[in-house]
Design an enzyme around this catalytic site. Structure first.
Site, mmCIF file in Angstrom:
data_model
loop_
_atom_site.group_PDB
_atom_site.id
_atom_site.type_symbol
_atom_site.label_atom_id
_atom_site.label_comp_id
_atom_site.label_asym_id
_atom_site.label_seq_id
_atom_site.Cartn_x
_atom_site.Cartn_y
_atom_site.Cartn_z
ATOM 1 N N HIS A 19 0.838 -1.208 0.000
ATOM 2 C CA HIS A 19 0.000 0.000 0.000
ATOM 3 C C HIS A 19 0.872 1.256 0.000
ATOM 4 O O HIS A 19 2.112 1.158 -0.103
ATOM 5 C CB HIS A 19 -1.008 -0.020 1.148
ATOM 6 C CG HIS A 19 -0.396 -0.098 2.523
ATOM 7 N ND1 HIS A 19 0.541 0.784 2.970
ATOM 8 C CD2 HIS A 19 -0.591 -0.978 3.536
ATOM 9 C CE1 HIS A 19 0.882 0.486 4.202
ATOM 10 N NE2 HIS A 19 0.211 -0.597 4.563
ATOM 11 N N HIS A 22 4.162 1.277 2.123
ATOM 12 C CA HIS A 22 5.293 0.520 1.565
ATOM 13 C C HIS A 22 5.846 1.252 0.336
ATOM 14 O O HIS A 22 7.049 1.324 0.125
ATOM 15 C CB HIS A 22 4.864 -0.889 1.131
ATOM 16 C CG HIS A 22 4.131 -1.645 2.195
ATOM 17 N ND1 HIS A 22 2.826 -2.026 2.077
ATOM 18 C CD2 HIS A 22 4.539 -2.072 3.417
ATOM 19 C CE1 HIS A 22 2.457 -2.673 3.166
ATOM 20 N NE2 HIS A 22 3.468 -2.712 4.003
ATOM 21 N N CYS A 127 2.999 -9.317 21.212
ATOM 22 C CA CYS A 127 2.069 -8.735 20.227
ATOM 23 C C CYS A 127 2.380 -9.371 18.869
ATOM 24 O O CYS A 127 3.495 -9.201 18.350
ATOM 25 C CB CYS A 127 2.236 -7.221 20.163
ATOM 26 S SG CYS A 127 1.319 -6.525 18.772
ATOM 27 N N CYS A 130 3.309 -6.777 16.105
ATOM 28 C CA CYS A 130 4.704 -6.295 16.138
ATOM 29 C C CYS A 130 5.686 -7.453 16.031
ATOM 30 O O CYS A 130 6.879 -7.234 15.840
ATOM 31 C CB CYS A 130 5.022 -5.581 17.448
ATOM 32 S SG CYS A 130 4.091 -4.083 17.749
ATOM 33 N N HIS A 147 -1.098 -1.423 17.534
ATOM 34 C CA HIS A 147 -2.116 -2.301 16.933
ATOM 35 C C HIS A 147 -3.447 -2.283 17.672
ATOM 36 O O HIS A 147 -4.427 -2.849 17.187
ATOM 37 C CB HIS A 147 -1.568 -3.739 16.819
ATOM 38 C CG HIS A 147 -0.411 -3.828 15.878
ATOM 39 N ND1 HIS A 147 0.893 -3.751 16.292
ATOM 40 C CD2 HIS A 147 -0.376 -3.923 14.527
ATOM 41 C CE1 HIS A 147 1.699 -3.815 15.245
ATOM 42 N NE2 HIS A 147 0.958 -3.911 14.158
ATOM 43 N N LYS A 304 -5.791 6.578 10.781
ATOM 44 C CA LYS A 304 -4.742 5.595 10.508
ATOM 45 C C LYS A 304 -5.190 4.732 9.325
ATOM 46 O O LYS A 304 -6.366 4.395 9.225
ATOM 47 C CB LYS A 304 -4.571 4.729 11.759
ATOM 48 C CG LYS A 304 -3.328 3.921 11.737
ATOM 49 C CD LYS A 304 -3.047 3.291 13.079
ATOM 50 C CE LYS A 304 -1.878 2.327 12.882
ATOM 51 N NZ LYS A 304 -1.413 1.732 14.078
HETATM 52 N N1 MSP Z 1 8.945 -7.147 8.264
HETATM 53 C C1 MSP Z 1 9.120 -6.016 9.070
HETATM 54 C C2 MSP Z 1 10.394 -5.300 8.721
HETATM 55 C C3 MSP Z 1 11.622 -6.120 8.826
HETATM 56 S S1 MSP Z 1 13.013 -5.252 8.311
HETATM 57 C C4 MSP Z 1 14.261 -6.167 8.760
HETATM 58 C C5 MSP Z 1 7.940 -5.059 8.885
HETATM 59 N N2 MSP Z 1 7.239 -5.191 7.770
HETATM 60 S S2 MSP Z 1 5.968 -4.270 7.354
HETATM 61 O O1 MSP Z 1 5.406 -4.864 6.182
HETATM 62 O O2 MSP Z 1 5.100 -4.102 8.461
HETATM 63 O O3 MSP Z 1 6.584 -2.924 6.922
HETATM 64 C C6 MSP Z 1 6.731 -1.853 7.807
HETATM 65 C C7 MSP Z 1 7.239 -0.694 6.996
HETATM 66 O O4 MSP Z 1 6.313 -0.398 5.919
HETATM 67 C C8 MSP Z 1 7.353 0.627 7.742
HETATM 68 O O5 MSP Z 1 8.516 0.714 8.517
HETATM 69 C C9 MSP Z 1 7.344 1.577 6.560
HETATM 70 O O6 MSP Z 1 8.542 1.494 5.877
HETATM 71 C C10 MSP Z 1 6.238 0.991 5.706
HETATM 72 N N3 MSP Z 1 4.914 1.463 6.132
HETATM 73 C C11 MSP Z 1 3.830 0.675 6.400
HETATM 74 N N4 MSP Z 1 2.770 1.494 6.696
HETATM 75 C C12 MSP Z 1 3.141 2.779 6.642
HETATM 76 C C13 MSP Z 1 2.451 4.009 6.719
HETATM 77 N N5 MSP Z 1 1.169 4.103 6.990
HETATM 78 N N6 MSP Z 1 3.157 5.138 6.473
HETATM 79 C C14 MSP Z 1 4.476 5.110 6.112
HETATM 80 N N7 MSP Z 1 5.141 3.959 6.003
HETATM 81 C C15 MSP Z 1 4.582 2.781 6.438
HETATM 82 O O7 MSP Z 1 7.746 -4.229 9.740
#
Ligand code: MSP
Length: 653
Positions: A19, A22, A127, A130, A147, A304
Site C-alpha cells: 500500500h 510501503h 504482540c 509487532c 495495533h 490511521k
Molecule cells: N517485516 C518487518 C520489517 C523487517 S526489516 C528487517 C515489517 N514489515 S511491514 O510490512 O510491516 O513494513 C513496515 C514498513 O512499511 C514501515 O517501517 C514503513 O517502511 C512501511 N509502512 C507501512 N505502513 C506505513 C504508513 N502508513 N506510512 C508510512 N510507512 C509505512 O515491519
C-alpha cells in the site's frame, strides 16, 4: 571518489498487499539511490520480503494454503509492483532464500559460540502485530499502542540474546555519532529507551508452537525469532561474510524505515552487530551501519490507514490516474521526512496543478515556445550579463548546494522546495524581462539572447535536479532541450559550474509536461461515486420490511458518544463532520447528514447514539466511522440523545 552508498528498505511482511506506506518507503530509497548515482557515487539498493513468523503462518492458515505458497504469492506482488513505480532496486531479497537461511544459521552459531546466547524460561506480553514482546512500559492501558490489541501473555523456555550487555556501548556510540539515527527526534527516543535499560532478547520459538522459521543450529527443537532472522537480510544481500559487495558497500550502509520499527533497527540490530563483531574479534565499528533514517507515518484523511477502516491507499490506482511521476513527486514533496503526513487525493490534485502544471510545466513550455518563436529553437549566444541575470545565476548556485545538502540528509521535501524556489524565480524573471517586448526592438536582440540563453541553462539544471524523483519527465525535458540523456555523475558537472547546453544547439518543440487537471471534474467524479454509493440498492434482506430476530438486532452495536467538535464541510450543505468521544482509545470521526437541521455549535457537547460497527464509508473525502441516529420528524431530523447524562461508550439496547 566518495564512499559507495548502500540503502535498504525494510523487508515487508507478506501478510498484506503493498500500500501507500510501503510504496513511500521504497520510493524514498529509490530517490536516494538515483540521487547518489546522479552525484557519481556507486550505489546498491536492496528491498525484499520478510516471510517467516507467526503472522505469516496465521495468514496462510486462514487461507488454507502452506506458508510457502502464501509467501510466494504476496512476495510476487511486491516484486512486480516496484518496476511499475519506476523503482530501481539492485536486489530483491526473500528471507526464504537458501543463502539467507545459511547466513542466519552461521551468525547464530557464531554469537552462540561467543557466549552471547543462553537458554532460560521467560514470560511476557507478545504482540503478534509487532512480532515481539512488549515491555510494561511500552503498553498503553494493557494494549499495544500500534495495533490496539491486547498482547498475549506467553511463558515458555527459549533462547535469549544478551542484548542488555551492549546497552552502554550502544549509548556511547549514539552519543559519539549524533546522526547515527536521524532525524534527531528518533535518536532521542532511542536514548530514552536505553535510559530505561534493556532486557535480553528472546530469539527463538519452540517448534511445538511455530515451525515456520529457520532452525536454530544448536537446538533442532527451536526456530529463529523472526526479527533476528529478518534484520540479517541486510548482510545476506551483500554476500556476507566475504562477498565483494560486503567490503565495498557495508561501510556506507544506510537503512530506511518508518517509526513503527524503530526499536528493532535502532536497538536489536546494532547490538546484534556488536555481538557479531565481538565474536569475530573485530571492532564494533566494522559492523555498525552508518545511518538509520526514520520517516513518519502516512495517515488517510487524518485516520490511521487500515484494512478494517477500509481506507487503504493503493499506489497503482493513483499512479494510473495521475501518472507515476506525479505520484512520486507528491509523496516526496508532501511528507516532511520524519513527521507524519495525511494523504488525500484532493491534496495530490492541488499539488499537481500548482507545482507541476503551473510552475514547472508552464515555465518549460513558455521558455521553449519563445525560443522557437524568436530564435527558431536554437540556444543563442548570450549577450552581456545584467544584475537580474547574475542574481538568478547566484540563486541557481545556492539551490544546487542546498539540493545536495538536503538530499544527503534525507530531507527530500526541502530539496524539492529549494528547486521549486528556483522555478518560481525563473517564472518571475520571465515576467520582469518581458521577452515579448525585447523582441519588438532589434536593438534589444542581445538582451533577448541573454534572457533566453539563461532560461535554457536553468531548465537544463532543473531537469538534472528533478531526475531522482521524476526520471521520465527529466529525460523528456533533457531530450527537448537537446541535452541527450542525463547521465550518472551529471550533478557533479553542474556543481563544477559546467554549462550543460552549448550556444547554437538545437532544441525541439515542447510537449505539455503536465496538462492541468480539471478539479471540477475530479470533484464531480467523486460526488458521482458518493451518490452511486448512496443510491446503491440496499441488500435484499434489508429492503424487505420483515421482522428481524433478536440475534440480528444484537449484531448492531449501538453506543453513547459525546460530540467533541462539529464543523461544516466546504461545498457540502447537507453534512457536518463530527468528532465523537465514544469511550475508545481515539475520537471517532463521523459524517452526519444534519447540516440543514443543526448549527454545528448546537451539537458540541450533546450526547448522541451511534451505530458503532457500521462499515466505514468515505463521504466528501472524509472517512466516516459510524452513523449518528436521528428521528425523521415532520420538521426535519432530530438527533437521538439519552434522556439522562450517560457515560460515553455505554451500550444502547
Ligand atoms: N517485516 C518487518 C520489517 C523487517 S526489516 C528487517 C515489517 N514489515 S511491514 O510490512 O510491516 O513494513 C513496515 C514498513 O512499511 C514501515 O517501517 C514503513 O517502511 C512501511 N509502512 C507501512 N505502513 C506505513 C504508513 N502508513 N506510512 C508510512 N510507512 C509505512 O515491519
Amino acid at each position: 571518489m566518495s564512499q559507495p552508498f548502500y540503502i535498504t528498505t525494510p523487508i515487508y511482511y507478506v501478510n498484506a498487499e503493498p500500500h501507500l506506506g510501503h510504496a513511500y518507503t521504497t520510493i524514498v530509497a529509490d530517490v536516494a539511490s538515483r540521487f547518489h548515482r546522479l552525484a557519481g557515487d556507486e550505489v546498491r539498493f536492496q528491498t525484499g520480503t520478510d516471510e517467516h513468523g507467526d503472522k505469516i503462518a496465521q495468514a496462510a492458515q486462514e487461507r488454507g494454503v502452506t506458508p510457502q505458497q502464501y509467501a510466494d504469492q504476496i512476495s510476487g506482488k511486491f516484486r512486480h509492483l516496484w518496476p511499475e513505480l519506476h523503482i530501481t532496486n539492485d536486489k530483491f531479497i526473500r528471507t526464504t532464500d537458501a543463502d539467507h537461511k545459511q547466513v542466519v544459521t552461521s551468525i547464530l552459531q557464531k554469537v552462540y559460540d561467543a557466549g552471547d546466547i543462553y537458554f532460560a524460561k521467560y514470560g511476557g506480553h507478545y504482540c503478534v502485530g509487532c512480532e515481539r514482546f512488549l515491555t510494561e512500559h511500552e503498553m498503553e492501558g494493557g494494549k499495544c499502542p500500534d495495533h490496539g490489541t491486547v498482547p498475549v501473555y506467553q511463558e515458555e523456555e527459549n533462547y535469549f540474546f544478551r542484548m542488555s550487555n551492549y546497552t552502554e556501548q550502544l549509548k556511547a556510540h549514539i552519543e559519539a555519532h549524533p546522526d547515527f539515527i536521524r532525524p534527531e527526534r528518533y535518536k532521542n527516543e532511542v536514548l530514552s529507551m536505553l535510559e530505561q535499560g534493556l532486557e535480553d532478547l528472546c530469539i527463538s520459538r519452540p517448534k511445538t508452537r511455530l515451525t515456520w522459521g529457520i532452525d536454530l543450529p544448536f537446538d533442532p527443537n527451536y526456530v529463529t525469532y523472526v526479527w533476528f532472522d529478518a534484520l540479517i537480510n541486510y548482510l545476506t544481500g551483500l554476500g556476507w561474510p566475504d562477498g565483494d559487495n560486503m567490503a565495498k558497500f557495508w561501510p556506507g550502509a544506510q537503512h530506511l524505515i518508518a517509526k513503527d520499527i524503530l526499536k528493532p533497527h535502532a536497538i536489536f540490530w546494532p547490538t546484534m552487530l556488536m555481538s557479531l563483531a565481538r565474536a569475530e574479534g573485530r571492532p564494533a565499528q566494522d559492523y555498525l551501519y552508518q545511518h538509520l533514517n526514520v520517516h513518519g507515518y502516512w495517515n488517510v484523511d487524518q485516520a490511521k490507514m487500515s484494512k478494517s477502516l477500509g481506507n487503504v491507499v493503493r499506489p497503482l490506482e493513483l499512479a494510473e490516474i495521475y501518472g507515476v511521476e506525479a505520484f512520486r513527486y507528491f509523496v516526496m514533496r508532501e511528507m516532511s521526512f520524519g513527521l507524519d503526513s495525511s494523504f488525500s487525493e484532493q491534496l495530490l490534485v492541488e499539488r499537481y496543478n500548482s507545482d507541476l502544471a503551473n510552475d514547472l510545466g508552464n515555465l518549460f513550455s513558455r521558455v521553449l515556445n519563445m525560443l522557437h518563436k524568436y530564435r527558431g529553437g536554437v540556444v543563442p549566444q548570450p549577450g552581456p550579463e545584467q544584475p537580474q541575470d547574475a542574481e538568478l545565476a547566484k540563486l541557481a548556485e545556492a539551490v544546487l548546494a542546498e539540493y545536495r545538502r538536503e538530499n544527503e540528509r534525507f530531507s527530500f521535501h526541502k530539496a524539492l522546495a529549494s528547486v521549486w524556489s528556483l522555478i518560481g524565480a525563473a517564472n518571475k524573471y520571465v515576467v520582469v524581462s518581458e521577452p515579448w517586448t525585447l523582441d519588438k526592438d532589434p536593438a534589444l536582440a542581445p538582451r533577448l539572447d541573454r534572457v533566453l540563453h539563461d532560461l535554457c541553462q536553468l531548465l537544463a539544471k532543473v531537469a538534472v535536479m528533478i531526475r531522482p524523483v521524476m526520471p521520465l519527465t527529466a529525460e523528456k525535458m533533457a531530450g527537448v532541450l537537446g541535452l541527450g540523456s542525463i547521465e550518472p555523475g551529471m550533478l557533479a558537472l553542474l556543481e563544477k559550474g559546467q554549462a550543460l547546453l552549448a550556444p547554437g544547439s538545437q532544441t525541439h518543440q515542447p510537449p505539455a509536461l503536465f496538462p492541468r487537471i480539471d478539479t471540477k471534474k475530479v470533484q464531480a467524479k467523486a460526488a458521482k461515486a458518493e451518490q452511486k454509493a448512496d443510491t446503491k440498492p440496499a441488500p435484499k434482506a434489508a429492503a424487505e420490511p420483515t421482522e428481524i430476530s433478536i440475534e440480528q438486532f444484537g449484531q448492531v452495536k449501538l453506543k453513547v458518544a459525546t460530540v467533541l467538535t462539529a464543523e461544516r464541510i466546504p461545498k457540502a450543505d447537507k453534512i457536518l463532520k463530527l468528532t465523537l468521544d465514544a469511550g475508545e482509545d481515539e475520537p471517532r470521526t463521523v459524517v452526519a447528514g444534519v447540516a440543514q437541521h443543526y448549527a454545528p455549535e448546537e451539537l458540541v457537547g450533546l450526547q448522541v447514539v451511534i451505530v458503532a460497527n457500521l462499515k466505514p464509508a468515505k463521504l466528501r473525502g472524509i472517512t466516516s466511522q459510524g452513523m449518528v441516529l436521528a428521528a425523521v420528524g415532520p420538521d426535519g431530523l432530530c438527533v437521538v440523545s439519552p434522556s439522562k447524562p450517560t457515560p460515553v461508550g455505554s451500550q444502547v439496547r
